[in-house]
Design a protein around this motif. Structure first.
Motif, PDB file in Angstrom:
ATOM      1  N   GLY A   1     -19.149 -66.686  -2.953  1.00 23.46           N
ATOM      2  CA  GLY A   1     -18.070 -66.932  -3.892  1.00 23.46           C
ATOM      3  C   GLY A   1     -16.908 -65.972  -3.817  1.00 23.46           C
ATOM      4  O   GLY A   1     -17.073 -64.788  -3.526  1.00 23.46           O
ATOM      5  N   VAL A   2     -15.739 -66.523  -4.100  1.00 26.98           N
ATOM      6  CA  VAL A   2     -14.526 -65.729  -4.219  1.00 26.98           C
ATOM      7  C   VAL A   2     -14.652 -64.893  -5.494  1.00 26.98           C
ATOM      8  O   VAL A   2     -15.042 -65.405  -6.544  1.00 26.98           O
ATOM      9  CB  VAL A   2     -13.288 -66.650  -4.284  1.00 26.98           C
ATOM     10  N   GLU A   3     -14.324 -63.605  -5.401  1.00 24.59           N
ATOM     11  CA  GLU A   3     -14.425 -62.706  -6.552  1.00 24.59           C
ATOM     12  C   GLU A   3     -13.045 -62.226  -6.968  1.00 24.59           C
ATOM     13  O   GLU A   3     -12.231 -61.829  -6.123  1.00 24.59           O
ATOM     14  CB  GLU A   3     -15.305 -61.504  -6.213  1.00 24.59           C
ATOM     15  N   GLY A   4     -12.801 -62.240  -8.269  1.00 24.61           N
ATOM     16  CA  GLY A   4     -11.558 -61.704  -8.815  1.00 24.61           C
ATOM     17  C   GLY A   4     -10.326 -62.334  -8.191  1.00 24.61           C
ATOM     18  O   GLY A   4     -10.204 -63.555  -8.128  1.00 24.61           O
ATOM     19  N   THR A   5      -9.448 -61.491  -7.700  1.00 20.99           N
ATOM     20  CA  THR A   5      -8.181 -61.960  -7.131  1.00 20.99           C
ATOM     21  C   THR A   5      -8.210 -62.076  -5.612  1.00 20.99           C
ATOM     22  O   THR A   5      -7.166 -62.302  -4.996  1.00 20.99           O
ATOM     23  CB  THR A   5      -7.034 -61.007  -7.528  1.00 20.99           C
ATOM     24  N   GLU A   6      -9.396 -61.930  -5.004  1.00 17.37           N
ATOM     25  CA  GLU A   6      -9.422 -61.991  -3.539  1.00 17.37           C
ATOM     26  C   GLU A   6      -9.103 -63.398  -3.046  1.00 17.37           C
ATOM     27  O   GLU A   6      -9.323 -64.390  -3.742  1.00 17.37           O
ATOM     28  CB  GLU A   6     -10.755 -61.480  -2.972  1.00 17.37           C
TER      29      GLU A   6
ATOM     30  N   ALA B   1     -12.760 -63.212   0.873  1.00 22.50           N
ATOM     31  CA  ALA B   1     -14.136 -63.505   0.454  1.00 22.50           C
ATOM     32  C   ALA B   1     -15.016 -63.792   1.663  1.00 22.50           C
ATOM     33  O   ALA B   1     -16.159 -63.328   1.729  1.00 22.50           O
ATOM     34  CB  ALA B   1     -14.156 -64.692  -0.511  1.00 22.50           C
ATOM     35  N   ALA B   2     -14.501 -64.544   2.623  1.00 23.39           N
ATOM     36  CA  ALA B   2     -15.278 -64.854   3.827  1.00 23.39           C
ATOM     37  C   ALA B   2     -15.671 -63.572   4.556  1.00 23.39           C
ATOM     38  O   ALA B   2     -16.841 -63.396   4.930  1.00 23.39           O
ATOM     39  CB  ALA B   2     -14.475 -65.774   4.750  1.00 23.39           C
ATOM     40  N   LEU B   3     -14.722 -62.674   4.749  1.00 24.38           N
ATOM     41  CA  LEU B   3     -15.001 -61.421   5.465  1.00 24.38           C
ATOM     42  C   LEU B   3     -15.941 -60.516   4.674  1.00 24.38           C
ATOM     43  O   LEU B   3     -16.852 -59.898   5.243  1.00 24.38           O
ATOM     44  CB  LEU B   3     -13.697 -60.701   5.784  1.00 24.38           C
ATOM     45  N   ARG B   4     -15.753 -60.425   3.352  1.00 18.87           N
ATOM     46  CA  ARG B   4     -16.635 -59.595   2.515  1.00 18.87           C
ATOM     47  C   ARG B   4     -18.061 -60.118   2.534  1.00 18.87           C
ATOM     48  O   ARG B   4     -19.017 -59.368   2.740  1.00 18.87           O
ATOM     49  CB  ARG B   4     -16.109 -59.536   1.070  1.00 18.87           C
ATOM     50  N   GLU B   5     -18.206 -61.423   2.306  1.00 16.36           N
ATOM     51  CA  GLU B   5     -19.546 -62.014   2.284  1.00 16.36           C
ATOM     52  C   GLU B   5     -20.239 -61.854   3.641  1.00 16.36           C
ATOM     53  O   GLU B   5     -21.429 -61.561   3.697  1.00 16.36           O
ATOM     54  CB  GLU B   5     -19.475 -63.490   1.897  1.00 16.36           C
ATOM     55  N   LEU B   6     -19.504 -62.061   4.716  1.00 17.36           N
ATOM     56  CA  LEU B   6     -20.081 -61.897   6.046  1.00 17.36           C
ATOM     57  C   LEU B   6     -20.580 -60.468   6.242  1.00 17.36           C
ATOM     58  O   LEU B   6     -21.699 -60.251   6.720  1.00 17.36           O
ATOM     59  CB  LEU B   6     -19.047 -62.258   7.116  1.00 17.36           C
ATOM     60  N   ALA B   7     -19.792 -59.499   5.829  1.00 15.87           N
ATOM     61  CA  ALA B   7     -20.203 -58.095   5.953  1.00 15.87           C
ATOM     62  C   ALA B   7     -21.441 -57.808   5.101  1.00 15.87           C
ATOM     63  O   ALA B   7     -22.381 -57.140   5.565  1.00 15.87           O
ATOM     64  CB  ALA B   7     -19.052 -57.180   5.541  1.00 15.87           C
ATOM     65  N   GLU B   8     -21.464 -58.309   3.856  1.00 20.41           N
ATOM     66  CA  GLU B   8     -22.603 -58.055   2.975  1.00 20.41           C
ATOM     67  C   GLU B   8     -23.880 -58.692   3.502  1.00 20.41           C
ATOM     68  O   GLU B   8     -24.951 -58.097   3.434  1.00 20.41           O
ATOM     69  CB  GLU B   8     -22.312 -58.598   1.575  1.00 20.41           C
ATOM     70  N   GLU B   9     -23.787 -59.912   4.009  1.00 18.80           N
ATOM     71  CA  GLU B   9     -24.982 -60.665   4.401  1.00 18.80           C
ATOM     72  C   GLU B   9     -25.458 -60.387   5.821  1.00 18.80           C
ATOM     73  O   GLU B   9     -26.610 -60.654   6.133  1.00 18.80           O
ATOM     74  CB  GLU B   9     -24.719 -62.162   4.229  1.00 18.80           C
ATOM     75  N   THR B  10     -24.562 -59.870   6.665  1.00 23.19           N
ATOM     76  CA  THR B  10     -24.940 -59.672   8.073  1.00 23.19           C
ATOM     77  C   THR B  10     -24.679 -58.269   8.591  1.00 23.19           C
ATOM     78  O   THR B  10     -25.209 -57.891   9.629  1.00 23.19           O
ATOM     79  CB  THR B  10     -24.177 -60.647   8.998  1.00 23.19           C
ATOM     80  N   GLY B  11     -23.816 -57.521   7.920  1.00 25.36           N
ATOM     81  CA  GLY B  11     -23.408 -56.220   8.417  1.00 25.36           C
ATOM     82  C   GLY B  11     -22.332 -56.320   9.487  1.00 25.36           C
ATOM     83  O   GLY B  11     -21.857 -55.305   9.995  1.00 25.36           O
ATOM     84  N   ILE B  12     -21.933 -57.525   9.830  1.00 17.18           N
ATOM     85  CA  ILE B  12     -20.920 -57.719  10.873  1.00 17.18           C
ATOM     86  C   ILE B  12     -19.533 -57.653  10.246  1.00 17.18           C
ATOM     87  O   ILE B  12     -19.201 -58.446   9.357  1.00 17.18           O
ATOM     88  CB  ILE B  12     -21.132 -59.058  11.612  1.00 17.18           C
ATOM     89  N   THR B  13     -18.740 -56.689  10.708  1.00 14.53           N
ATOM     90  CA  THR B  13     -17.397 -56.501  10.168  1.00 14.53           C
ATOM     91  C   THR B  13     -16.312 -56.705  11.218  1.00 14.53           C
ATOM     92  O   THR B  13     -15.144 -56.849  10.866  1.00 14.53           O
ATOM     93  CB  THR B  13     -17.241 -55.087   9.568  1.00 14.53           C
ATOM     94  N   GLN B  14     -16.679 -56.697  12.470  1.00 14.42           N
ATOM     95  CA  GLN B  14     -15.688 -56.874  13.533  1.00 14.42           C
ATOM     96  C   GLN B  14     -15.691 -58.332  13.973  1.00 14.42           C
ATOM     97  O   GLN B  14     -16.493 -58.738  14.818  1.00 14.42           O
ATOM     98  CB  GLN B  14     -15.997 -55.949  14.700  1.00 14.42           C
ATOM     99  N   VAL B  15     -14.805 -59.112  13.349  1.00 17.31           N
ATOM    100  CA  VAL B  15     -14.705 -60.530  13.659  1.00 17.31           C
ATOM    101  C   VAL B  15     -13.242 -60.923  13.779  1.00 17.31           C
ATOM    102  O   VAL B  15     -12.363 -60.285  13.197  1.00 17.31           O
ATOM    103  CB  VAL B  15     -15.376 -61.428  12.588  1.00 17.31           C
TER     104      VAL B  15
ATOM    105  N   GLY C   1     -13.961 -75.468 -13.176  1.00 21.12           N
ATOM    106  CA  GLY C   1     -14.456 -76.379 -12.159  1.00 21.12           C
ATOM    107  C   GLY C   1     -15.463 -75.714 -11.243  1.00 21.12           C
ATOM    108  O   GLY C   1     -16.007 -74.661 -11.564  1.00 21.12           O
ATOM    109  N   PRO C   2     -15.716 -76.332 -10.093  1.00 21.06           N
ATOM    110  CA  PRO C   2     -16.715 -75.790  -9.169  1.00 21.06           C
ATOM    111  C   PRO C   2     -16.346 -74.385  -8.706  1.00 21.06           C
ATOM    112  O   PRO C   2     -15.170 -74.020  -8.635  1.00 21.06           O
ATOM    113  CB  PRO C   2     -16.680 -76.762  -7.993  1.00 21.06           C
ATOM    114  N   ARG C   3     -17.345 -73.616  -8.377  1.00 18.76           N
ATOM    115  CA  ARG C   3     -17.160 -72.264  -7.859  1.00 18.76           C
ATOM    116  C   ARG C   3     -16.475 -72.323  -6.502  1.00 18.76           C
ATOM    117  O   ARG C   3     -16.854 -73.110  -5.641  1.00 18.76           O
ATOM    118  CB  ARG C   3     -18.522 -71.604  -7.730  1.00 18.76           C
ATOM    119  N   LYS C   4     -15.480 -71.488  -6.301  1.00 19.63           N
ATOM    120  CA  LYS C   4     -14.790 -71.401  -5.015  1.00 19.63           C
ATOM    121  C   LYS C   4     -15.627 -70.549  -4.070  1.00 19.63           C
ATOM    122  O   LYS C   4     -15.938 -69.395  -4.379  1.00 19.63           O
ATOM    123  CB  LYS C   4     -13.407 -70.789  -5.192  1.00 19.63           C
TER     124      LYS C   4
END
Length: 173
Positions: free
Chosen positions: A53-58, A63-77, A15-18
């Motif tokens: 997108g959600v990757e593997g078993t995350e 996924a939200a926190l990983r993507e935010l870090a990758e796209e913005t560099g912001i990790t303290q949320v 189905g659709p990508r998570k």
């Protein structure tokens, strides 16, 4: 014009990508949006929320926190609740993408953006980022996804997070 942004990878056999997206607010209640465009046509542009997108078993939260870090560099949320669910389908980079998106509320004290973890496709299709006030978003003439984001953001600021996630109307472009 992809409603979800460039990080989608099509439809999986199940189905659709998570996808997990982040409604990131700073201390002044501004929302962070990324500025995207069609890789073959930079004039075809829009604004969208960080996420992917959600990757593997995350989990969706991971996924939200990983993507935010990758796209913005912001990790303290402070990651809050899921605000909205949305299904979208759109053409982007020569193919059709289908996504099941969850939008998480998050807050940060950091406003400097360092998008060091962008994928190759994101490097070809993301022009930058900007913090928006509710008033700026309500009066924007640019394309913004989801299409009701200005109204949803204003309601969030006025009423707080919903008791349960709101299911948004599907967006099929």
């Amino acid at each position: 014009m992809p409603p979800g942004g460039p990080q989608a990878v099509g439809t999986s056999p199940g189905g659709p990508r998570k996808v997990s997206r982040v409604i990131l607010l700073d201390p002044a209640d501004r929302i962070l949006l990324l500025h995207g465009f069609e890789p073959g046509d930079p004039a075809d542009d829009w604004w969208f929320t960080p996420g992917g997108g959600v990757e593997g078993t995350e989990t969706r939260e991971q996924a939200a926190l990983r993507e935010l870090a990758e796209e913005t560099g912001i990790t303290q949320v402070d990651l809050g609740p899921v605000l909205w669910h949305r299904y979208c389908s759109f053409p982007f980079d020569g193919r059709r993408w289908e996504q099941d998106e969850w939008y998480f509320l998050a807050r940060t004290d950091r406003t400097e953006i360092t998008p060091a973890g962008l994928t190759e496709l994101e490097r070809r299709s993301v022009a930058g980022a900007r913090w928006w006030t509710s008033e700026e978003l309500l009066s924007a003439r640019e394309t913004v996804y989801p299409t009701r984001l200005a109204e949803l953001f204003r309601t969030l600021l006025d009423d707080g997070p919903p008791v349960a996630p709101v299911v948004l109307a599907p967006e099929i472009v």
